[in-house]
Design a protein around this motif. Structure first.
Motif, PDB file in Angstrom:
ATOM      1  N   ILE A  26      31.128 -25.169   6.842  1.00 26.21           N
ATOM      2  CA  ILE A  26      32.166 -26.165   7.139  1.00 26.21           C
ATOM      3  C   ILE A  26      33.195 -25.576   8.104  1.00 26.21           C
ATOM      4  CG2 ILE A  26      34.059 -27.510   6.136  1.00 26.21           C
ATOM      5  CD1 ILE A  26      32.243 -27.758   3.611  1.00 26.21           C
ATOM      6  N   TYR A  27      33.544 -24.321   7.887  1.00 26.43           N
ATOM      7  CA  TYR A  27      34.470 -23.627   8.785  1.00 26.43           C
ATOM      8  C   TYR A  27      33.926 -23.617  10.219  1.00 26.43           C
ATOM      9  CZ  TYR A  27      37.158 -19.630  10.652  1.00 26.43           C
ATOM     10  OH  TYR A  27      37.945 -18.803  11.408  1.00 26.43           O
ATOM     11  N   CYS A  28      32.646 -23.307  10.364  1.00 25.14           N
ATOM     12  CA  CYS A  28      32.023 -23.313  11.694  1.00 25.14           C
ATOM     13  C   CYS A  28      32.043 -24.710  12.304  1.00 25.14           C
ATOM     14  CB  CYS A  28      30.591 -22.791  11.615  1.00 25.14           C
ATOM     15  SG  CYS A  28      30.499 -21.014  11.328  1.00 25.14           S
ATOM     16  N   ASN A  29      31.786 -25.714  11.491  1.00 22.77           N
ATOM     17  CA  ASN A  29      31.860 -27.096  11.994  1.00 22.77           C
ATOM     18  C   ASN A  29      33.262 -27.398  12.514  1.00 22.77           C
ATOM     19  OD1 ASN A  29      29.179 -27.660  11.427  1.00 22.77           O
ATOM     20  ND2 ASN A  29      29.632 -28.537   9.433  1.00 22.77           N
ATOM     21  N   MET A  30      34.266 -26.925  11.797  1.00 23.76           N
ATOM     22  CA  MET A  30      35.645 -27.135  12.239  1.00 23.76           C
ATOM     23  C   MET A  30      35.893 -26.426  13.575  1.00 23.76           C
ATOM     24  SD  MET A  30      37.700 -26.768   8.644  1.00 23.76           S
ATOM     25  CE  MET A  30      39.321 -27.123   9.348  1.00 23.76           C
ATOM     26  N   ILE A  31      35.374 -25.219  13.703  1.00 18.20           N
ATOM     27  CA  ILE A  31      35.557 -24.472  14.955  1.00 18.20           C
ATOM     28  C   ILE A  31      34.884 -25.206  16.114  1.00 18.20           C
ATOM     29  CG2 ILE A  31      34.809 -22.397  16.203  1.00 18.20           C
ATOM     30  CD1 ILE A  31      35.382 -20.822  13.645  1.00 18.20           C
ATOM     31  N   TYR A  32      33.631 -25.604  15.922  1.00 17.63           N
ATOM     32  CA  TYR A  32      32.925 -26.255  17.028  1.00 17.63           C
ATOM     33  C   TYR A  32      33.495 -27.640  17.330  1.00 17.63           C
ATOM     34  CZ  TYR A  32      29.823 -22.331  17.413  1.00 17.63           C
ATOM     35  OH  TYR A  32      29.339 -21.067  17.632  1.00 17.63           O
ATOM     36  N   ARG A  71      45.250 -24.960  11.621  1.00 22.51           N
ATOM     37  CA  ARG A  71      44.500 -25.162  10.373  1.00 22.51           C
ATOM     38  C   ARG A  71      43.307 -24.201  10.306  1.00 22.51           C
ATOM     39  NH1 ARG A  71      43.920 -25.260   5.474  1.00 22.51           N
ATOM     40  NH2 ARG A  71      42.328 -26.575   4.582  1.00 22.51           N
ATOM     41  N   ILE A  72      42.591 -24.066  11.397  1.00 25.17           N
ATOM     42  CA  ILE A  72      41.447 -23.157  11.440  1.00 25.17           C
ATOM     43  C   ILE A  72      41.914 -21.714  11.234  1.00 25.17           C
ATOM     44  CG2 ILE A  72      39.644 -22.196  12.930  1.00 25.17           C
ATOM     45  CD1 ILE A  72      39.461 -25.046  14.187  1.00 25.17           C
ATOM     46  N   LEU A  73      43.004 -21.332  11.872  1.00 21.66           N
ATOM     47  CA  LEU A  73      43.524 -19.976  11.716  1.00 21.66           C
ATOM     48  C   LEU A  73      43.965 -19.713  10.281  1.00 21.66           C
ATOM     49  CD1 LEU A  73      45.522 -19.586  15.051  1.00 21.66           C
ATOM     50  CD2 LEU A  73      43.259 -18.659  14.484  1.00 21.66           C
ATOM     51  N   GLU A  74      44.553 -20.707   9.631  1.00 15.64           N
ATOM     52  CA  GLU A  74      44.934 -20.568   8.218  1.00 15.64           C
ATOM     53  C   GLU A  74      43.712 -20.300   7.345  1.00 15.64           C
ATOM     54  OE1 GLU A  74      47.012 -24.133   7.130  1.00 15.64           O
ATOM     55  OE2 GLU A  74      48.726 -23.669   8.415  1.00 15.64           O
ATOM     56  N   ILE A  75      42.647 -21.023   7.607  1.00 22.35           N
ATOM     57  CA  ILE A  75      41.415 -20.814   6.842  1.00 22.35           C
ATOM     58  C   ILE A  75      40.858 -19.419   7.118  1.00 22.35           C
ATOM     59  CG2 ILE A  75      39.017 -21.576   6.545  1.00 22.35           C
ATOM     60  CD1 ILE A  75      40.066 -24.448   7.136  1.00 22.35           C
ATOM     61  N   GLY A  76      40.907 -18.993   8.368  1.00 22.52           N
ATOM     62  CA  GLY A  76      40.444 -17.657   8.723  1.00 22.52           C
ATOM     63  C   GLY A  76      41.223 -16.566   8.012  1.00 22.52           C
ATOM     64  N   VAL A  77      42.514 -16.769   7.822  1.00 22.77           N
ATOM     65  CA  VAL A  77      43.333 -15.803   7.087  1.00 22.77           C
ATOM     66  C   VAL A  77      42.987 -15.854   5.591  1.00 22.77           C
ATOM     67  CG1 VAL A  77      45.699 -15.265   6.368  1.00 22.77           C
ATOM     68  CG2 VAL A  77      45.208 -15.752   8.771  1.00 22.77           C
ATOM     69  N   GLN A  78      42.766 -17.049   5.099  1.00 18.82           N
ATOM     70  CA  GLN A  78      42.429 -17.229   3.682  1.00 18.82           C
ATOM     71  C   GLN A  78      41.049 -16.645   3.355  1.00 18.82           C
ATOM     72  OE1 GLN A  78      42.615 -21.329   2.502  1.00 18.82           O
ATOM     73  NE2 GLN A  78      42.427 -20.852   0.329  1.00 18.82           N
ATOM     74  N   TYR A  79      40.114 -16.754   4.296  1.00 18.81           N
ATOM     75  CA  TYR A  79      38.753 -16.253   4.119  1.00 18.81           C
ATOM     76  C   TYR A  79      38.403 -15.324   5.280  1.00 18.81           C
ATOM     77  CZ  TYR A  79      38.518 -20.118   0.817  1.00 18.81           C
ATOM     78  OH  TYR A  79      38.760 -20.981  -0.228  1.00 18.81           O
ATOM     79  N   PRO A  80      38.947 -14.121   5.300  1.00 23.02           N
ATOM     80  CA  PRO A  80      38.754 -13.237   6.459  1.00 23.02           C
ATOM     81  C   PRO A  80      37.295 -12.876   6.720  1.00 23.02           C
ATOM     82  CG  PRO A  80      39.877 -12.084   4.659  1.00 23.02           C
ATOM     83  CD  PRO A  80      39.783 -13.523   4.271  1.00 23.02           C
ATOM     84  N   ARG A  81      36.455 -12.942   5.713  1.00 20.77           N
ATOM     85  CA  ARG A  81      35.035 -12.616   5.951  1.00 20.77           C
ATOM     86  C   ARG A  81      34.405 -13.590   6.933  1.00 20.77           C
ATOM     87  NH1 ARG A  81      34.297 -14.762   0.239  1.00 20.77           N
ATOM     88  NH2 ARG A  81      35.077 -12.723  -0.232  1.00 20.77           N
ATOM     89  N   PHE A  82      34.988 -14.801   7.093  1.00 17.27           N
ATOM     90  CA  PHE A  82      34.445 -15.783   8.028  1.00 17.27           C
ATOM     91  C   PHE A  82      34.551 -15.307   9.483  1.00 17.27           C
ATOM     92  CE2 PHE A  82      35.270 -19.707   5.113  1.00 17.27           C
ATOM     93  CZ  PHE A  82      34.358 -19.218   4.205  1.00 17.27           C
ATOM     94  N   GLU A  83      35.363 -14.289   9.708  1.00 15.02           N
ATOM     95  CA  GLU A  83      35.517 -13.712  11.046  1.00 15.02           C
ATOM     96  C   GLU A  83      35.056 -12.253  11.065  1.00 15.02           C
ATOM     97  OE1 GLU A  83      36.263 -15.236  13.835  1.00 15.02           O
ATOM     98  OE2 GLU A  83      36.608 -17.172  12.872  1.00 15.02           O
ATOM     99  N   TYR A  84      34.164 -11.919  10.166  1.00 14.91           N
ATOM    100  CA  TYR A  84      33.652 -10.553  10.020  1.00 14.91           C
ATOM    101  C   TYR A  84      32.179 -10.558  10.407  1.00 14.91           C
ATOM    102  CZ  TYR A  84      32.619  -6.142   7.574  1.00 14.91           C
ATOM    103  OH  TYR A  84      32.214  -4.867   7.255  1.00 14.91           O
ATOM    104  N   ALA A  85      31.832  -9.831  11.476  1.00 10.91           N
ATOM    105  CA  ALA A  85      30.491  -9.899  12.059  1.00 10.91           C
ATOM    106  C   ALA A  85      29.346  -9.659  11.065  1.00 10.91           C
ATOM    107  CB  ALA A  85      30.380  -8.947  13.249  1.00 10.91           C
ATOM    108  N   PRO A  86      29.415  -8.659  10.185  1.00 11.77           N
ATOM    109  CA  PRO A  86      28.300  -8.499   9.239  1.00 11.77           C
ATOM    110  C   PRO A  86      28.083  -9.745   8.364  1.00 11.77           C
ATOM    111  CG  PRO A  86      29.584  -6.486   9.317  1.00 11.77           C
ATOM    112  CD  PRO A  86      30.349  -7.534  10.110  1.00 11.77           C
TER     113      PRO A  86
END
Length: 148
Positions: free
Chosen positions: A82-88, A46-61
């Motif tokens: 919320i994405y970070c909460n899911m990761i942690y 589920r987290i990986l799906e969100i990361g693909v849907q919102y790639p900026r969430f895994e973009y350092a800048p």
């Protein structure tokens, strides 16, 4: 002699019952562990799906700019929080599953990269007590060990 035979049969029955109980307990433990691992896999997917849907969430800048958007009415960064909460939360579930064993956790998922990528969110949560109230001390130390 009859009492001795009965006592012997009773002892054998007790040993066999204990053996079956032990096997049953072991199998229940194994099934529970397998179910727990399947739940982790679902959560990770589920987290990986969100990361693909919102790639900026895994973009350092983007993630490094969290501090400038924290607490503001910016839908993208609210979603990122919320994405970070899911990761942690996921990392916490993995931490519990592996009993805090750092090596096993790192072999299962690349926590180092995730923790470091989202460190601004961890160190500067929307609610200043979120990580204190939401996670136990040993888990917070585990996360912080990657940020030193």
């Amino acid at each position: 002699m009859e009492n001795t035979t009965i006592a012997l049969i009773a002892a054998i029955a007790a040993v066999v019952s204990a053996l079956f109980a032990g096997v049953s307990a072991y199998l229940a433990y194994r099934f529970k562990r397998e179910d727990g691992k399947a739940e982790l896999e679902k959560e990770l997917n589920r987290i990986l799906e969100i990361g693909v849907q919102y790639p900026r969430f895994e973009y350092a800048p983007f993630t490094n700019d969290w501090i400038n958007h924290r607490g503001k009415d910016d839908e993208t960064y609210l979603r990122y929080d919320i994405y970070c909460n899911m990761i942690y939360n996921f990392i916490h579930h993995v931490y519990e599953y592996y009993g805090g064993d750092k090596k096993k956790i790192e072999n299962y998922v690349d926590v180092k990269s995730w923790i470091r990528m989202h460190k601004q969110n961890w160190q500067n949560p929307t609610d200043e007590n979120e990580n204190i109230d939401g996670y136990d001390e040993s888990f917070r130390q585990f996360i912080n060990s990657y940020l030193i």
